[in-house]
Design a protein around this motif. Structure first.
Motif, PDB file in Angstrom:
ATOM      1  N   ILE A 178       0.837  -1.204   0.000  1.00 37.15           N
ATOM      2  CA  ILE A 178       0.000   0.000   0.000  1.00 37.15           C
ATOM      3  C   ILE A 178       0.873   1.256   0.000  1.00 37.15           C
ATOM      4  CG2 ILE A 178      -1.819   1.243   1.222  1.00 37.15           C
ATOM      5  CD1 ILE A 178      -2.657  -1.472   0.056  1.00 37.15           C
ATOM      6  N   GLY A 179       2.016   1.178   0.711  1.00 33.29           N
ATOM      7  CA  GLY A 179       2.928   2.316   0.747  1.00 33.29           C
ATOM      8  C   GLY A 179       3.456   2.677  -0.630  1.00 33.29           C
ATOM      9  N   VAL A 180       3.780   1.659  -1.426  1.00 32.58           N
ATOM     10  CA  VAL A 180       4.249   1.911  -2.794  1.00 32.58           C
ATOM     11  C   VAL A 180       3.175   2.625  -3.611  1.00 32.58           C
ATOM     12  CG1 VAL A 180       4.862   0.805  -4.976  1.00 32.58           C
ATOM     13  CG2 VAL A 180       5.906   0.028  -2.853  1.00 32.58           C
ATOM     14  N   ALA A 181       1.935   2.192  -3.465  1.00 30.90           N
ATOM     15  CA  ALA A 181       0.837   2.810  -4.221  1.00 30.90           C
ATOM     16  C   ALA A 181       0.708   4.287  -3.869  1.00 30.90           C
ATOM     17  CB  ALA A 181      -0.467   2.072  -3.934  1.00 30.90           C
ATOM     18  N   VAL A 182       0.804   4.596  -2.579  1.00 25.60           N
ATOM     19  CA  VAL A 182       0.707   5.998  -2.145  1.00 25.60           C
ATOM     20  C   VAL A 182       1.868   6.815  -2.699  1.00 25.60           C
ATOM     21  CG1 VAL A 182       0.761   7.526  -0.142  1.00 25.60           C
ATOM     22  CG2 VAL A 182      -0.576   5.422  -0.056  1.00 25.60           C
ATOM     23  N   LEU A 183       3.087   6.254  -2.642  1.00 25.28           N
ATOM     24  CA  LEU A 183       4.252   6.958  -3.160  1.00 25.28           C
ATOM     25  C   LEU A 183       4.146   7.195  -4.665  1.00 25.28           C
ATOM     26  CD1 LEU A 183       7.100   5.148  -1.191  1.00 25.28           C
ATOM     27  CD2 LEU A 183       6.352   7.515  -0.907  1.00 25.28           C
ATOM     28  N   MET A 184       3.543   6.248  -5.379  1.00 21.88           N
ATOM     29  CA  MET A 184       3.377   6.409  -6.818  1.00 21.88           C
ATOM     30  C   MET A 184       2.388   7.533  -7.155  1.00 21.88           C
ATOM     31  SD  MET A 184       5.397   4.475  -8.538  1.00 21.88           S
ATOM     32  CE  MET A 184       6.567   4.942  -7.258  1.00 21.88           C
ATOM     33  N   VAL A 185       1.401   7.708  -6.303  1.00 24.98           N
ATOM     34  CA  VAL A 185       0.487   8.848  -6.481  1.00 24.98           C
ATOM     35  C   VAL A 185       1.263  10.156  -6.353  1.00 24.98           C
ATOM     36  CG1 VAL A 185      -1.497  10.064  -5.522  1.00 24.98           C
ATOM     37  CG2 VAL A 185      -1.555   7.575  -5.726  1.00 24.98           C
ATOM     38  N   LEU A 186       2.170  10.217  -5.370  1.00 20.72           N
ATOM     39  CA  LEU A 186       3.000  11.410  -5.196  1.00 20.72           C
ATOM     40  C   LEU A 186       3.906  11.617  -6.410  1.00 20.72           C
ATOM     41  CD1 LEU A 186       4.064  11.031  -1.444  1.00 20.72           C
ATOM     42  CD2 LEU A 186       2.288  12.517  -2.399  1.00 20.72           C
ATOM     43  N   ALA A 187       4.480  10.518  -6.927  1.00 21.06           N
ATOM     44  CA  ALA A 187       5.335  10.619  -8.106  1.00 21.06           C
ATOM     45  C   ALA A 187       4.549  11.130  -9.312  1.00 21.06           C
ATOM     46  CB  ALA A 187       5.951   9.257  -8.418  1.00 21.06           C
ATOM     47  N   PHE A 188       3.317  10.657  -9.457  1.00 17.82           N
ATOM     48  CA  PHE A 188       2.464  11.094 -10.569  1.00 17.82           C
ATOM     49  C   PHE A 188       2.240  12.606 -10.502  1.00 17.82           C
ATOM     50  CE2 PHE A 188      -1.559  12.030 -12.621  1.00 17.82           C
ATOM     51  CZ  PHE A 188      -1.496  11.274 -13.789  1.00 17.82           C
ATOM     52  N   ILE A 189       1.912  13.097  -9.323  1.00 18.00           N
ATOM     53  CA  ILE A 189       1.691  14.539  -9.148  1.00 18.00           C
ATOM     54  C   ILE A 189       2.970  15.316  -9.453  1.00 18.00           C
ATOM     55  CG2 ILE A 189       1.138  16.333  -7.455  1.00 18.00           C
ATOM     56  CD1 ILE A 189      -0.628  14.226  -6.031  1.00 18.00           C
ATOM     57  N   PHE A 190       4.088  14.808  -8.948  1.00 19.63           N
ATOM     58  CA  PHE A 190       5.377  15.474  -9.113  1.00 19.63           C
ATOM     59  C   PHE A 190       5.738  15.620 -10.591  1.00 19.63           C
ATOM     60  CE2 PHE A 190      10.003  15.887  -8.325  1.00 19.63           C
ATOM     61  CZ  PHE A 190       9.950  16.862  -7.330  1.00 19.63           C
ATOM     62  N   LEU A 191       5.614  14.525 -11.339  1.00 15.08           N
ATOM     63  CA  LEU A 191       5.942  14.552 -12.760  1.00 15.08           C
ATOM     64  C   LEU A 191       4.963  15.417 -13.553  1.00 15.08           C
ATOM     65  CD1 LEU A 191       6.839  10.784 -13.298  1.00 15.08           C
ATOM     66  CD2 LEU A 191       8.423  12.709 -13.470  1.00 15.08           C
ATOM     67  N   SER A 192       3.688  15.323 -13.202  1.00 20.08           N
ATOM     68  CA  SER A 192       2.669  16.088 -13.921  1.00 20.08           C
ATOM     69  C   SER A 192       2.915  17.587 -13.809  1.00 20.08           C
ATOM     70  CB  SER A 192       1.271  15.761 -13.378  1.00 20.08           C
ATOM     71  OG  SER A 192       0.962  14.400 -13.578  1.00 20.08           O
ATOM     72  N   VAL A 193       3.341  18.028 -12.639  1.00 19.25           N
ATOM     73  CA  VAL A 193       3.515  19.461 -12.385  1.00 19.25           C
ATOM     74  C   VAL A 193       4.835  19.991 -12.932  1.00 19.25           C
ATOM     75  CG1 VAL A 193       3.792  21.192 -10.553  1.00 19.25           C
ATOM     76  CG2 VAL A 193       2.025  19.438 -10.352  1.00 19.25           C
ATOM     77  N   LEU A 194       5.926  19.255 -12.752  1.00 17.33           N
ATOM     78  CA  LEU A 194       7.248  19.794 -13.039  1.00 17.33           C
ATOM     79  C   LEU A 194       7.813  19.467 -14.417  1.00 17.33           C
ATOM     80  CD1 LEU A 194       9.100  19.363  -9.620  1.00 17.33           C
ATOM     81  CD2 LEU A 194       8.037  21.407 -10.591  1.00 17.33           C
ATOM     82  N   MET A 195       7.289  18.425 -15.060  1.00 20.84           N
ATOM     83  CA  MET A 195       7.813  18.114 -16.392  1.00 20.84           C
ATOM     84  C   MET A 195       7.064  18.872 -17.478  1.00 20.84           C
ATOM     85  SD  MET A 195       8.864  14.096 -16.610  1.00 20.84           S
ATOM     86  CE  MET A 195       9.679  14.371 -18.184  1.00 20.84           C
ATOM     87  N   PRO A 196       7.790  19.412 -18.465  1.00 24.42           N
ATOM     88  CA  PRO A 196       7.134  20.105 -19.575  1.00 24.42           C
ATOM     89  C   PRO A 196       6.453  19.123 -20.519  1.00 24.42           C
ATOM     90  CG  PRO A 196       9.484  19.999 -19.943  1.00 24.42           C
ATOM     91  CD  PRO A 196       9.246  19.449 -18.572  1.00 24.42           C
ATOM     92  N   GLY A 197       5.886  19.641 -21.613  1.00 26.63           N
ATOM     93  CA  GLY A 197       5.124  18.816 -22.543  1.00 26.63           C
ATOM     94  C   GLY A 197       5.960  17.754 -23.238  1.00 26.63           C
TER      95      GLY A 197
END
Length: 410
Positions: A178-197
């Motif tokens: 479950i911890g991995v799943a939560v961390l992956m949600v954080l990674a998704f947000i991180f990449l979505s916000v900081l990576m360009p198109g």
């Protein structure tokens, strides 16, 4: 020009003045989170065996299914990323990891968890291969330094993961999943916000982006240098994953204890990959340094096979192995990126396919060898495979010696 293009251009331009761009750091931090997934699970292997009434070889299949799917999926990562783009491929991998890790944490049967770990491996293959390509392509500081940054992310993720996994695993073996799943949600947000198109990222190099064929990784293996490094990594990973998947069963520690041992392993892996490997490379060259580290690792595994019943030595050897693995991972990854005049994503896919074949066979074989013979045999066999990788590299040195010249020209 579109706003997305302007944003991407500004990010890349920023990288020229400050070192690494925001996109590189976004992938770096997301990679730390992604690689926590490997270490998170390690401290709970004995607990899963006990609570689900599974044998050691059945539990080690959690690594085998994961790595087997990764090996095959590596062949399609280039084709997928060339069509979806780097950013969307990374995000797709993150989503798949989150879904399958959460499902694994909710499962009650060893065989369903083994199958779900295969799905986890699919997501990880999309993320891992694309993350390396993204960091190397977008970095303005040379291939070697980009690889060092990537290996640092691996080391940090692997070092922090076991500690968190041990703490969560002490509550319930489901916690790390479950911890991995939560961390992956954080990674998704991180990449979505900081990576360009996607478009600018996918065309990170000067040449226009083009679609990659599913056959390209197989064509890449026609380059003798890629084939040599891939086979060597396959043999070396026999030892790597024997240590990672089987050592927890012979150390006689609980979830907390295993977490502390593997955080020591991961810290040494991270530190040596960043600080020691580049110095070895500059002083002695990539091939010599790689062979020396692999030789020492083979001796370490053989000593674990001899003194398997000596708890303090097995624990110390696992921690010391982190230093050898950290150096070798950086050295061999840098070498692969410079091995042949082909796209880095294709080189990475071909190399990783062979590499993860060894990772898939080793965990299950280690468990079976222990059941068939004794707890000593898996480490001895793993050490022999690593020693064989050294001999294979030396026998084919004429086909790979050019990698040092390529890097020195950067």
């Amino acid at each position: 020009m579109s706003s997305s293009s302007l944003s991407s251009t500004s990010v890349i331009e920023e990288g020229k003045s400050t070192g690494h761009s925001k996109a590189v750091w976004a992938v770096f931090f997301a990679s730390i989170i992604a690689f926590m997934g490997l270490g998170l699970v390690d401290p709970i292997l004995p607990a899963i065996s006990k609570q689900l009434n599974a044998t050691q070889s059945q539990v080690t299949l959690l690594f085998t299914s994961y790595n087997a799917v990764m090996a095959v999926a590596m062949l399609i990562t280039g084709a997928v990323s060339s069509r979806l783009g780097i950013k969307m491929t990374l995000l797709s991998g993150v989503v798949i990891i989150a879904v399958f890790s959460a499902a694994g944490g909710l499962s009650d049967h060893i065989w369903s968890i083994v199958a779900l770990r295969g799905g986890w491996g699919l997501g990880n293959s999309l993320f891992v291969a694309t993350a390396l390509t993204a960091i190397v392509t977008l970095s303005k500081k040379g291939t070697a330094k980009a690889v060092i940054l990537y290996e640092a992310a691996i080391g940090l993720g692997i070092s922090v993961g076991p500690l968190l996994g041990g703490e969560l695993g002490a509550i319930t073996w489901r916690g790390p999943f479950i911890g991995v799943a939560v961390l992956m949600v954080l990674a998704f947000i991180f990449l979505s916000v900081l990576m360009p198109g996607n478009k600018k990222l996918n065309a990170g190099e000067s040449s226009p982006a083009k679609s990659t064929s599913l056959l390209d990784p197989f064509r890449a293996l026609k380059h003798r240098s890629i084939l040599v490094f891939g086979i060597a990594a396959c043999l070396y990973n026999f030892g790597f994953f024997t240590l990672l998947a089987y050592a927890p069963f012979v150390m006689g520690l609980d979830e907390h204890g295993l977490g502390y041992v593997f955080i020591g392993w991961g810290v040494l892996l991270a530190v040596t990959s960043v600080f020691m490997a580049p110095k070895l490379q500059q002083q002695f060259g990539t091939i010599k340094s790689m062979c020396f580290m692999l030789f020492l690792f083979s001796l370490l595994l053989l000593s674990m096979g001899i003194w398997t019943d000596t708890q303090w030595w097995v624990i110390a050897a696992v921690i010391l192995a982190g230093a050898l693995l950290g150096n070798n991972n950086t050295l061999i990854t840098t070498a692969v990126m410079n091995a042949a005049p082909i796209e880095r994503s294709t080189a990475s896919a071909a190399y990783s396919f062979l590499r993860y074949l060894g990772s898939a066979v080793a965990p299950f074989l280690a468990g079976k060898l222990a059941e068939w013979f004794s707890p000593h045999v898996p480490f001895i066999v793993g050490g022999c495979f690593v020693l064989l990788s050294v001999l294979f590299i030396l026998a084919n040195r004429s086909h790979i010696s050019h990698v040092d010249n390529v890097e020195s020209a950067h």
